[in-house]
Design a protein around this motif. Sequence first.
Motif, PDB file in Angstrom:
ATOM      1  N   GLN A  58       4.125   5.602  -3.634  1.00  0.00           N
ATOM      2  CA  GLN A  58       5.036   5.095  -3.290  1.00  0.00           C
ATOM      3  C   GLN A  58       6.211   6.104  -3.611  1.00  0.00           C
ATOM      4  O   GLN A  58       6.583   7.329  -3.596  1.00  0.00           O
ATOM      5  CB  GLN A  58       5.022   5.315  -5.117  1.00  0.00           C
ATOM      6  CG  GLN A  58       6.164   4.951  -6.520  1.00  0.00           C
ATOM      7  CD  GLN A  58       5.514   4.829  -7.435  1.00  0.00           C
ATOM      8  OE1 GLN A  58       4.874   4.974  -8.053  1.00  0.00           O
ATOM      9  NE2 GLN A  58       7.007   4.560  -8.482  1.00  0.00           N
ATOM     10  N   HIS A  59       7.335   5.484  -2.368  1.00  0.00           N
ATOM     11  CA  HIS A  59       8.137   6.772  -2.786  1.00  0.00           C
ATOM     12  C   HIS A  59       9.559   5.445  -2.776  1.00  0.00           C
ATOM     13  O   HIS A  59       9.777   4.862  -2.748  1.00  0.00           O
ATOM     14  CB  HIS A  59       8.192   6.546  -1.028  1.00  0.00           C
ATOM     15  CG  HIS A  59       8.928   6.238   0.014  1.00  0.00           C
ATOM     16  ND1 HIS A  59      10.098   5.409  -0.002  1.00  0.00           N
ATOM     17  CD2 HIS A  59       8.024   5.946   1.207  1.00  0.00           C
ATOM     18  CE1 HIS A  59      10.036   4.532   1.173  1.00  0.00           C
ATOM     19  NE2 HIS A  59       8.916   4.831   1.197  1.00  0.00           N
ATOM     20  N   GLN A  60      11.192   6.314  -3.366  1.00  0.00           N
ATOM     21  CA  GLN A  60      12.199   5.611  -4.128  1.00  0.00           C
ATOM     22  C   GLN A  60      13.240   4.525  -2.526  1.00  0.00           C
ATOM     23  O   GLN A  60      12.868   5.305  -1.802  1.00  0.00           O
ATOM     24  CB  GLN A  60      12.879   5.869  -4.587  1.00  0.00           C
ATOM     25  CG  GLN A  60      14.165   5.848  -5.217  1.00  0.00           C
ATOM     26  CD  GLN A  60      15.075   6.327  -6.161  1.00  0.00           C
ATOM     27  OE1 GLN A  60      14.603   7.766  -6.540  1.00  0.00           O
ATOM     28  NE2 GLN A  60      15.957   6.034  -5.898  1.00  0.00           N
ATOM     29  N   LEU A  94       4.149   4.994  10.517  1.00  0.00           N
ATOM     30  CA  LEU A  94       5.982   4.437  10.693  1.00  0.00           C
ATOM     31  C   LEU A  94       5.036   3.210   9.688  1.00  0.00           C
ATOM     32  O   LEU A  94       3.680   2.506   9.997  1.00  0.00           O
ATOM     33  CB  LEU A  94       5.272   3.785  12.702  1.00  0.00           C
ATOM     34  CG  LEU A  94       5.984   5.007  13.433  1.00  0.00           C
ATOM     35  CD1 LEU A  94       5.413   4.735  14.787  1.00  0.00           C
ATOM     36  CD2 LEU A  94       7.663   4.782  13.064  1.00  0.00           C
ATOM     37  N   HIS A  95       5.736   2.924   9.392  1.00  0.00           N
ATOM     38  CA  HIS A  95       5.032   1.901   8.037  1.00  0.00           C
ATOM     39  C   HIS A  95       6.907   1.166   8.083  1.00  0.00           C
ATOM     40  O   HIS A  95       7.424   0.851   8.260  1.00  0.00           O
ATOM     41  CB  HIS A  95       5.779   2.699   6.653  1.00  0.00           C
ATOM     42  CG  HIS A  95       4.609   2.921   6.325  1.00  0.00           C
ATOM     43  ND1 HIS A  95       3.959   3.772   5.038  1.00  0.00           N
ATOM     44  CD2 HIS A  95       3.266   3.777   6.895  1.00  0.00           C
ATOM     45  CE1 HIS A  95       2.759   4.042   5.248  1.00  0.00           C
ATOM     46  NE2 HIS A  95       2.737   4.416   5.915  1.00  0.00           N
ATOM     47  N   THR A  96       6.712  -0.445   7.604  1.00  0.00           N
ATOM     48  CA  THR A  96       7.016  -0.956   7.396  1.00  0.00           C
ATOM     49  C   THR A  96       6.706  -2.068   5.921  1.00  0.00           C
ATOM     50  O   THR A  96       6.212  -0.988   5.739  1.00  0.00           O
ATOM     51  CB  THR A  96       7.269  -1.699   8.393  1.00  0.00           C
ATOM     52  OG1 THR A  96       8.411  -3.060   8.561  1.00  0.00           O
ATOM     53  CG2 THR A  96       5.709  -2.956   8.124  1.00  0.00           C
ATOM     54  N   ASP A 114      11.623  -1.284   8.211  1.00  0.00           N
ATOM     55  CA  ASP A 114      10.876  -0.345   8.997  1.00  0.00           C
ATOM     56  C   ASP A 114      11.355   1.751   8.605  1.00  0.00           C
ATOM     57  O   ASP A 114      12.204   1.286   7.992  1.00  0.00           O
ATOM     58  CB  ASP A 114      10.799  -0.666  10.531  1.00  0.00           C
ATOM     59  CG  ASP A 114      10.568  -1.869  10.928  1.00  0.00           C
ATOM     60  OD1 ASP A 114       9.469  -1.753   9.732  1.00  0.00           O
ATOM     61  OD2 ASP A 114      11.152  -2.066  11.470  1.00  0.00           O
ATOM     62  N   HIS A 115      10.416   2.364   8.249  1.00  0.00           N
ATOM     63  CA  HIS A 115      10.424   3.745   8.252  1.00  0.00           C
ATOM     64  C   HIS A 115       9.567   4.475   8.500  1.00  0.00           C
ATOM     65  O   HIS A 115       7.972   4.437   8.575  1.00  0.00           O
ATOM     66  CB  HIS A 115      10.789   3.931   6.482  1.00  0.00           C
ATOM     67  CG  HIS A 115       8.803   3.488   5.399  1.00  0.00           C
ATOM     68  ND1 HIS A 115       9.650   1.903   5.072  1.00  0.00           N
ATOM     69  CD2 HIS A 115       8.654   4.427   5.363  1.00  0.00           C
ATOM     70  CE1 HIS A 115       7.993   2.081   4.413  1.00  0.00           C
ATOM     71  NE2 HIS A 115       7.267   3.611   4.476  1.00  0.00           N
ATOM     72  N   VAL A 116      10.074   6.045   8.855  1.00  0.00           N
ATOM     73  CA  VAL A 116       8.719   6.621   8.810  1.00  0.00           C
ATOM     74  C   VAL A 116       8.024   7.369   7.206  1.00  0.00           C
ATOM     75  O   VAL A 116       8.676   7.480   5.993  1.00  0.00           O
ATOM     76  CB  VAL A 116       9.647   7.985   9.606  1.00  0.00           C
ATOM     77  CG1 VAL A 116       8.572   9.142  10.021  1.00  0.00           C
ATOM     78  CG2 VAL A 116      10.181   7.921  10.762  1.00  0.00           C
ATOM     79  N   MET A 117       7.178   7.661   7.026  1.00  0.00           N
ATOM     80  CA  MET A 117       6.110   7.624   6.030  1.00  0.00           C
ATOM     81  C   MET A 117       6.407   9.446   6.197  1.00  0.00           C
ATOM     82  O   MET A 117       4.962   9.382   7.122  1.00  0.00           O
ATOM     83  CB  MET A 117       5.522   7.316   5.514  1.00  0.00           C
ATOM     84  CG  MET A 117       4.950   7.066   4.670  1.00  0.00           C
ATOM     85  SD  MET A 117       5.898   5.919   3.387  1.00  0.00           S
ATOM     86  CE  MET A 117       5.271   6.413   1.498  1.00  0.00           C
ATOM     87  N   PHE A 118       5.989  10.184   5.225  1.00  0.00           N
ATOM     88  CA  PHE A 118       5.245  11.604   5.188  1.00  0.00           C
ATOM     89  C   PHE A 118       3.876  11.117   4.233  1.00  0.00           C
ATOM     90  O   PHE A 118       4.749  11.140   2.575  1.00  0.00           O
ATOM     91  CB  PHE A 118       6.433  12.584   4.960  1.00  0.00           C
ATOM     92  CG  PHE A 118       7.658  12.254   5.715  1.00  0.00           C
ATOM     93  CD1 PHE A 118       7.267  12.860   6.896  1.00  0.00           C
ATOM     94  CD2 PHE A 118       8.864  12.008   4.984  1.00  0.00           C
ATOM     95  CE1 PHE A 118       8.549  13.091   8.077  1.00  0.00           C
ATOM     96  CE2 PHE A 118       9.561  11.930   6.808  1.00  0.00           C
ATOM     97  CZ  PHE A 118       9.290  12.688   7.234  1.00  0.00           C
ATOM     98  N   GLN A 132       4.806  -4.846   0.083  1.00  0.00           N
ATOM     99  CA  GLN A 132       3.618  -3.638  -0.302  1.00  0.00           C
ATOM    100  C   GLN A 132       4.626  -3.055   0.918  1.00  0.00           C
ATOM    101  O   GLN A 132       4.617  -3.496   2.081  1.00  0.00           O
ATOM    102  CB  GLN A 132       2.519  -4.253  -0.008  1.00  0.00           C
ATOM    103  CG  GLN A 132       2.108  -4.721  -0.657  1.00  0.00           C
ATOM    104  CD  GLN A 132       0.645  -5.321  -0.439  1.00  0.00           C
ATOM    105  OE1 GLN A 132      -0.412  -5.798   0.174  1.00  0.00           O
ATOM    106  NE2 GLN A 132      -0.218  -5.582  -1.525  1.00  0.00           N
ATOM    107  N   MET A 133       3.666  -1.512   1.348  1.00  0.00           N
ATOM    108  CA  MET A 133       4.043  -0.578   2.987  1.00  0.00           C
ATOM    109  C   MET A 133       2.581  -1.203   3.476  1.00  0.00           C
ATOM    110  O   MET A 133       1.528  -0.865   3.094  1.00  0.00           O
ATOM    111  CB  MET A 133       4.445   0.843   2.251  1.00  0.00           C
ATOM    112  CG  MET A 133       5.635   0.243   1.276  1.00  0.00           C
ATOM    113  SD  MET A 133       6.275   2.560   2.058  1.00  0.00           S
ATOM    114  CE  MET A 133       5.025   3.416   1.013  1.00  0.00           C
ATOM    115  N   LEU A 134       2.669  -1.038   4.571  1.00  0.00           N
ATOM    116  CA  LEU A 134       1.751  -0.970   5.844  1.00  0.00           C
ATOM    117  C   LEU A 134       2.059   0.188   7.082  1.00  0.00           C
ATOM    118  O   LEU A 134       3.425   0.156   7.521  1.00  0.00           O
ATOM    119  CB  LEU A 134       1.657  -2.507   6.114  1.00  0.00           C
ATOM    120  CG  LEU A 134       1.553  -3.753   5.955  1.00  0.00           C
ATOM    121  CD1 LEU A 134       2.165  -4.984   6.575  1.00  0.00           C
ATOM    122  CD2 LEU A 134       0.100  -3.375   4.794  1.00  0.00           C
TER     123      LEU A 134
HETATM  124 CU   LIG Z   1       5.776   4.002   3.655  1.00  0.00          CU
END
Ligand SMILES: [Cu+2]
Length: 171
Positions: free
Chosen positions: A168-170, A69-71, A104-108, A81-83
């Motif tokens: 990095q993701h778009q 889980l990222h934000t 907020d997002h789900v990060m792979f 920045q992503m955390l």
């Molecule tokens: Cu992320």
Amino acid sequence: MTFTQSLLCAGAIAFALPAWAEISVSDAYARVSTAMSTSGAAFLAIHNSGPEEDRLIDVKSAIAARTELHTHKADANGMMQMLHVPEGFPIPAGGLHLLERGGDHVMFMGLQQRLAHGDTVHLTLVFEKAGEIEIDVPVDLERGTVSVTGAQMQTMQGAPEGMAPQHQHQN
Ligand SMILES: [Cu+2]
């Protein structure tokens, strides 16, 4: 009425609605920035129809070495920045929480397969009260950025160089 249906009816009468039935997910999609990306993200809306707050505390998938889980947060220079957010996100009672581009997002991380438009990603969402909910998320590379936070992020960030390459993701 089948035996299973009888059991379900009996259950509904005997107990209050279980927490998992109060959590629902809509509008889920996943994306990568390029066909060669080794990381990606998923976005969705989580609805809580119950009388108590719940919390998304973890996320699991078999497609990446790590699923977190990222934000996004702006640092002192205004760079996004992503955390990792290990405590997760509260889902308010009778409300919803959006995992969306620029927020907020789900990060792979460490994708073990290439993701292409139209693929499906199997994702397990882990809630504090509702437990585990499994969903199938379509890979959608054509979805535009429509959210306000996403638009703000584009403005603040300017160019994607602000992100660490492995991150990095778009958006
Ligand atoms: Cu992320």
